[in-house]
Design a protein around this motif. Structure first.
Motif, PDB file in Angstrom:
ATOM      1  N   VAL A 263       0.867  -1.186   0.000  1.00  9.14           N
ATOM      2  CA  VAL A 263       0.000   0.000   0.000  1.00  9.14           C
ATOM      3  C   VAL A 263       0.899   1.229   0.000  1.00  9.14           C
ATOM      4  CG1 VAL A 263      -2.042  -1.022   1.055  1.00  9.14           C
ATOM      5  CG2 VAL A 263      -0.176  -0.265   2.529  1.00  9.14           C
ATOM      6  N   TYR A 264       0.422   2.296  -0.686  1.00  4.56           N
ATOM      7  CA  TYR A 264       1.227   3.510  -0.839  1.00  4.56           C
ATOM      8  C   TYR A 264       0.353   4.732  -0.593  1.00  4.56           C
ATOM      9  CZ  TYR A 264       4.026   0.221  -3.636  1.00  4.56           C
ATOM     10  OH  TYR A 264       4.737  -0.859  -4.089  1.00  4.56           O
ATOM     11  N   GLN A 265       0.860   5.668   0.181  1.00  6.69           N
ATOM     12  CA  GLN A 265       0.139   6.925   0.360  1.00  6.69           C
ATOM     13  C   GLN A 265       0.259   7.763  -0.918  1.00  6.69           C
ATOM     14  OE1 GLN A 265       0.583  11.061   2.792  1.00  6.69           O
ATOM     15  NE2 GLN A 265       1.129   9.260   3.978  1.00  6.69           N
ATOM     16  N   ALA A 266      -0.852   8.354  -1.389  1.00  5.37           N
ATOM     17  CA  ALA A 266      -0.839   9.211  -2.581  1.00  5.37           C
ATOM     18  C   ALA A 266      -1.329  10.599  -2.185  1.00  5.37           C
ATOM     19  CB  ALA A 266      -1.720   8.606  -3.675  1.00  5.37           C
ATOM     20  N   PRO A 312       5.569  12.451  -9.504  1.00  6.24           N
ATOM     21  CA  PRO A 312       5.358  13.322  -8.335  1.00  6.24           C
ATOM     22  C   PRO A 312       3.913  13.809  -8.186  1.00  6.24           C
ATOM     23  CG  PRO A 312       7.358  13.956  -9.497  1.00  6.24           C
ATOM     24  CD  PRO A 312       6.681  12.920 -10.358  1.00  6.24           C
ATOM     25  N   ALA A 313       3.179  13.911  -9.287  1.00  5.99           N
ATOM     26  CA  ALA A 313       1.785  14.356  -9.194  1.00  5.99           C
ATOM     27  C   ALA A 313       0.840  13.194  -8.894  1.00  5.99           C
ATOM     28  CB  ALA A 313       1.375  15.028 -10.497  1.00  5.99           C
ATOM     29  N   TYR A 314       1.336  12.001  -8.828  1.00  5.46           N
ATOM     30  CA  TYR A 314       0.524  10.808  -8.601  1.00  5.46           C
ATOM     31  C   TYR A 314      -0.593  10.680  -9.637  1.00  5.46           C
ATOM     32  CZ  TYR A 314       2.975   9.714  -4.307  1.00  5.46           C
ATOM     33  OH  TYR A 314       3.945   9.368  -3.409  1.00  5.46           O
ATOM     34  N   ARG A 315      -0.249  10.970 -10.902  1.00  9.06           N
ATOM     35  CA  ARG A 315      -1.210  10.711 -11.979  1.00  9.06           C
ATOM     36  C   ARG A 315      -0.932   9.355 -12.609  1.00  9.06           C
ATOM     37  NH1 ARG A 315      -0.018  15.991 -13.750  1.00  9.06           N
ATOM     38  NH2 ARG A 315      -1.478  17.448 -12.795  1.00  9.06           N
ATOM     39  N   PHE A 355      14.273  12.351 -10.829  1.00  4.67           N
ATOM     40  CA  PHE A 355      14.938  13.652 -10.685  1.00  4.67           C
ATOM     41  C   PHE A 355      14.834  14.392 -12.009  1.00  4.67           C
ATOM     42  CE2 PHE A 355      18.790  12.642 -13.103  1.00  4.67           C
ATOM     43  CZ  PHE A 355      18.823  11.251 -13.044  1.00  4.67           C
ATOM     44  N   VAL A 356      15.093  15.695 -11.969  1.00  2.00           N
ATOM     45  CA  VAL A 356      14.954  16.512 -13.169  1.00  2.00           C
ATOM     46  C   VAL A 356      16.333  16.803 -13.743  1.00  2.00           C
ATOM     47  CG1 VAL A 356      14.157  18.730 -14.070  1.00  2.00           C
ATOM     48  CG2 VAL A 356      12.808  17.515 -12.332  1.00  2.00           C
ATOM     49  N   ARG A 357      16.487  16.592 -15.069  1.00  2.00           N
ATOM     50  CA  ARG A 357      17.721  16.939 -15.765  1.00  2.00           C
ATOM     51  C   ARG A 357      17.326  17.668 -17.039  1.00  2.00           C
ATOM     52  NH1 ARG A 357      22.071  13.251 -18.979  1.00  2.00           N
ATOM     53  NH2 ARG A 357      20.189  12.868 -20.177  1.00  2.00           N
ATOM     54  N   ASN A 487      15.232   9.154   7.172  1.00  2.00           N
ATOM     55  CA  ASN A 487      15.370  10.517   7.669  1.00  2.00           C
ATOM     56  C   ASN A 487      13.979  11.126   7.838  1.00  2.00           C
ATOM     57  OD1 ASN A 487      15.543  13.626   6.976  1.00  2.00           O
ATOM     58  ND2 ASN A 487      17.486  13.007   7.901  1.00  2.00           N
ATOM     59  N   VAL A 488      13.677  11.546   9.048  1.00  2.00           N
ATOM     60  CA  VAL A 488      12.333  12.032   9.357  1.00  2.00           C
ATOM     61  C   VAL A 488      11.944  13.170   8.419  1.00  2.00           C
ATOM     62  CG1 VAL A 488      10.872  13.060  11.136  1.00  2.00           C
ATOM     63  CG2 VAL A 488      12.556  11.330  11.779  1.00  2.00           C
ATOM     64  N   GLY A 489      12.843  14.170   8.251  1.00  3.52           N
ATOM     65  CA  GLY A 489      12.529  15.321   7.417  1.00  3.52           C
ATOM     66  C   GLY A 489      12.261  14.939   5.969  1.00  3.52           C
ATOM     67  N   ASN A 490      13.116  14.107   5.395  1.00  3.51           N
ATOM     68  CA  ASN A 490      12.929  13.692   4.000  1.00  3.51           C
ATOM     69  C   ASN A 490      11.632  12.929   3.812  1.00  3.51           C
ATOM     70  OD1 ASN A 490      15.338  14.810   3.214  1.00  3.51           O
ATOM     71  ND2 ASN A 490      16.480  12.882   3.274  1.00  3.51           N
ATOM     72  N   LYS A 491      11.302  12.112   4.793  1.00  3.59           N
ATOM     73  CA  LYS A 491      10.101  11.285   4.636  1.00  3.59           C
ATOM     74  C   LYS A 491       8.841  12.140   4.741  1.00  3.59           C
ATOM     75  CE  LYS A 491      12.176   7.388   4.096  1.00  3.59           C
ATOM     76  NZ  LYS A 491      12.311   6.853   2.751  1.00  3.59           N
ATOM     77  N   ILE A 492       8.782  13.036   5.714  1.00  3.28           N
ATOM     78  CA  ILE A 492       7.514  13.766   5.867  1.00  3.28           C
ATOM     79  C   ILE A 492       7.363  14.845   4.793  1.00  3.28           C
ATOM     80  CG2 ILE A 492       7.333  13.238   8.329  1.00  3.28           C
ATOM     81  CD1 ILE A 492       8.146  16.016   9.007  1.00  3.28           C
ATOM     82  N   ARG A 493       8.474  15.273   4.167  1.00  5.91           N
ATOM     83  CA  ARG A 493       8.390  16.238   3.044  1.00  5.91           C
ATOM     84  C   ARG A 493       8.224  15.521   1.714  1.00  5.91           C
ATOM     85  NH1 ARG A 493      13.496  18.798   4.146  1.00  5.91           N
ATOM     86  NH2 ARG A 493      13.910  17.828   2.144  1.00  5.91           N
ATOM     87  N   PHE A 494       8.209  14.221   1.707  1.00  9.95           N
ATOM     88  CA  PHE A 494       8.139  13.455   0.468  1.00  9.95           C
ATOM     89  C   PHE A 494       9.235  13.874  -0.507  1.00  9.95           C
ATOM     90  CE2 PHE A 494       4.522  11.815   2.334  1.00  9.95           C
ATOM     91  CZ  PHE A 494       4.061  10.737   1.605  1.00  9.95           C
ATOM     92  N   GLU A 495      10.452  14.003   0.018  1.00  2.83           N
ATOM     93  CA  GLU A 495      11.629  14.331  -0.784  1.00  2.83           C
ATOM     94  C   GLU A 495      11.707  13.384  -1.988  1.00  2.83           C
ATOM     95  OE1 GLU A 495      14.179  16.416  -1.170  1.00  2.83           O
ATOM     96  OE2 GLU A 495      15.071  14.985  -2.556  1.00  2.83           O
ATOM     97  N   GLU A 496      12.040  13.934  -3.166  1.00 13.29           N
ATOM     98  CA  GLU A 496      11.941  13.141  -4.398  1.00 13.29           C
ATOM     99  C   GLU A 496      12.976  12.020  -4.490  1.00 13.29           C
ATOM    100  OE1 GLU A 496      12.486  15.940  -7.596  1.00 13.29           O
ATOM    101  OE2 GLU A 496      14.653  15.941  -7.366  1.00 13.29           O
ATOM    102  N   GLY A 497      14.066  12.119  -3.726  1.00  4.79           N
ATOM    103  CA  GLY A 497      15.126  11.129  -3.883  1.00  4.79           C
ATOM    104  C   GLY A 497      14.985   9.893  -3.015  1.00  4.79           C
ATOM    105  N   THR A 498      13.829   9.727  -2.344  1.00  6.03           N
ATOM    106  CA  THR A 498      13.712   8.582  -1.455  1.00  6.03           C
ATOM    107  C   THR A 498      12.335   7.954  -1.595  1.00  6.03           C
ATOM    108  OG1 THR A 498      14.019   7.843   0.823  1.00  6.03           O
ATOM    109  CG2 THR A 498      12.962   9.975   0.536  1.00  6.03           C
ATOM    110  N   SER A 499      12.171   6.736  -1.125  1.00  7.98           N
ATOM    111  CA  SER A 499      10.871   6.067  -1.250  1.00  7.98           C
ATOM    112  C   SER A 499       9.970   6.503  -0.100  1.00  7.98           C
ATOM    113  CB  SER A 499      11.072   4.560  -1.220  1.00  7.98           C
ATOM    114  OG  SER A 499      11.533   4.178   0.045  1.00  7.98           O
ATOM    115  N   HIS A 500       8.668   6.213  -0.226  1.00  8.33           N
ATOM    116  CA  HIS A 500       7.731   6.718   0.781  1.00  8.33           C
ATOM    117  C   HIS A 500       6.844   5.629   1.353  1.00  8.33           C
ATOM    118  CE1 HIS A 500       9.093  10.597  -0.391  1.00  8.33           C
ATOM    119  NE2 HIS A 500       8.850  10.298  -1.633  1.00  8.33           N
TER     120      HIS A 500
END
Ligand code: HEC
Length: 500
Positions: A263-266, A312-315, A355-357, A487-500
């Protein structure tokens, strides 16, 4: 004549003797189980301090493998060796008994979940500030599988603030509340624990299944959704007090029963996406306190996809298939197939990152069966790079402000290697071996994206902290078989470089 009659009778006699001894052997094994195993594995084989012993949970192990475990025990765990106590034949009978379903099919529903509930401390008694001086949003939680503990690290100074016991055999990433204060753990055996990171104490626990894959919080933080493979169900709990709200049997539109893969939060959708292992659909679930008011929408898929990642938009859902080893891109809105990705190495998408390039978003994923990291353009879904690695990988990690993506080598002789990939050139700029000859895996960045942490996944392992720019080691914290770190901060901000 007599001889002929005898040879005629022999197969029949043999059959009769088998029929006569089979139930006796089963009884024998049941008695052995009750006398020797039940104390740790539960009288009904549903697990207690040890894991459940049911055909469904043992399925991935061969008979020979289980025989060896019973004979020799499991080193560094509480599973004893029975080789001196039992005859080879008794062990074999016992193992066959374990691989058969119990006479009474295991039941695990609302009543069993509710009965397992335990509160450690009243909400009113929780402290109003952290018991440590470190920034509570710059903490790392390190899961130490070796002795079923977790450590809390100060993400600024890289020192251990606390170490505490967790449920046995944690599985899937722990999930933080939006304020970062509490963490929810889930174990392979279905135990959930809500832990207070400020007060450094367990708050409530409950058993939400016999075999569990992972958990997700709803975006509003009110519910915890649990992916179970036994029972085959999605379980919804109140995320604060852990009271069960609903058990939703996992069945496809045509009635086929399925294991729940994950299950994944969207967050942008306000929902939870459910991946199913045995049916070609995904679900979008919005739970409600009154089960009659919850919403569940079926999204048709080209085949069962049980390892997924989202844009990132969960579409879009990007999912890999166990059977075809390839991957599909499907629109979550209407189930339209957007692309089939030409990746054949069983991409581990749940651990991929984007990531964006040059203004285009790229997806980078390790492959579980190929020594290759694959990079895909998320606009036209072309493969833009296949980066050869020293072996199949499991985790890719990055951070918005890092120039790198880190990937591990999870299998093969180079399990001690970690590759650092340049986001611009898509080339490997360094291959690190934090502990030569020992498995290093799973990377997580700190909140600013300045440091990358790697686990030495061994009994006397460590978490090694690297400066992401200079690739020099800055700290090494001993840990017992550290697996994931979060990392608490990365997880709650849904940082793009990590899984959720
Ligand atoms: C003192 C407690 C204890 C007793 C008694 C015990 N076990 Fe275990 N057993 C464990 C623990 C703990 C584990 C999990 C070890 C780990 O991997 O962390 C385990 C794991 C196992 C496993 C592996 C299961 C899996 O899914 O990986 C098998 C099979 C097993 N036990 C069989 C038995 C049998 C058969 C008996 C009785 C003859 C028995 N055990 C008695 C504690 C016990």
């Amino acid at each position: 004549m007599r001889e002929r009659a005898g040879s005629h009778l022999a197969p029949l006699l043999f059959l009769l003797s088998v029929l006569a001894t089979a139930p006796a052997a089963a009884r024998e094994a049941a008695v052995l189980y009750r006398d020797l195993c039940a104390v740790c594995h539960g009288p009904d084989r549903l697990g207690a301090s040890g894991p459940p012993l049911l055909p469904q949970t043992l399925g991935r192990r061969s008979e020979a493998d289980i025989v060896r475990i019973v004979r020799e025990g499991l080193p560094a765990t509480r599973m004893p060796a029975f080789g001196d106590l039992l005859e080879a034949e008794e062990i074999r009978d016992l193992v066959r008994y374990l691989r058969r379903p119990p006479d009474k099919p295991p039941r695990f529903g609302m009543a069993e979940i509710a009965a397992s509930h335990r509160r450690f401390v009243a909400e009113e008694a929780l402290p109003d500030r952290p018991r440590f001086a470190a920034d509570p949003l710059d903490l790392f939680l390190v899961v130490e599988k070796g002795d079923h503990h977790a450590s809390l690290l100060d993400g600024d100074r890289f020192v251990r603030l606390a170490r505490f016991p967790t449920p046995r055999a944690l599985h899937g990433g722990p999930k933080f509340t939006r304020d970062g204060r509490f963490v929810h753990f889930a174990s392979r055996d279905g135990w959930l624990l809500r832990y207070d990171l400020w007060g450094l104490q367990p708050v409530v626990k409950v058993r939400a299944g016999i075999a569990t894959r992972n958990i997700a919080l709803t975006p509003d933080g009110r519910f915890l959704v649990v992916a179970d493979t036994l029972p085959r169900a999605v379980v919804v709990l109140d995320a604060v007090d852990y009271r069960p709200v609903e058990v939703i049997p996992a069945r496809g539109a045509d009635g086929t029963v399925s294991r729940v893969a994950a299950v994944y939060q969207a967050p942008p959708r306000g929902s939870v996406i459910v991946a199913l292992r045995d049916v070609a659909e995904a679900w979008e679930l919005v739970p409600a306190a009154d089960p009659a008011r919850r919403r569940l929408r079926r999204i048709p898929l080209p085949e069962p996809l049980d390892d997924v990642l989202f844009d990132p938009a969960y579409r879009l859902l990007v999912g890999s298939s166990r059977s075809s080893r390839g991957a599909w891109v499907v629109a979550l809105g209407d189930g339209r197939v957007v692309a089939r990705l030409p990746i054949e190495g069983f991409p581990h998408l749940a651990s991929g990152v984007t990531f964006v390039r040059d203004g285009r978003r790229l997806l980078i994923t390790p492959n579980l069966t190929r020594p290759e990291v694959t990079v895909v353009d998320m606009e036209d879904w072309r493969v833009v790079a296949r980066i050869p690695t020293l072996g199949p990988g499991f985790f890719a990690r990055s951070h918005r402000s890092s120039p790198h993506v880190w990937v591990d080598v999870f299998a093969g002789p180079h399990r001690d290697a970690v590759h650092v990939i340049d986001k611009r050139t898509l080339g490997i700029v360094a291959t690190l071996r934090p502990a030569p000859g020992r498995r290093s895996a799973h990377i997580e960045f700190d909140r600013e994206g300045r440091h990358a942490l790697v686990s030495i996944m061994e009994e006397d392992g460590a978490v090694v902290v690297y400066d992401d720019r200079t690739l020099v080691e800055v700290a090494r914290i001993p840990a017992r078989h550290p697996s994931g770190k979060y990392n608490v901060g990365n997880k709650i901000r849904f940082e793009e470089g990590t899984s959720h």
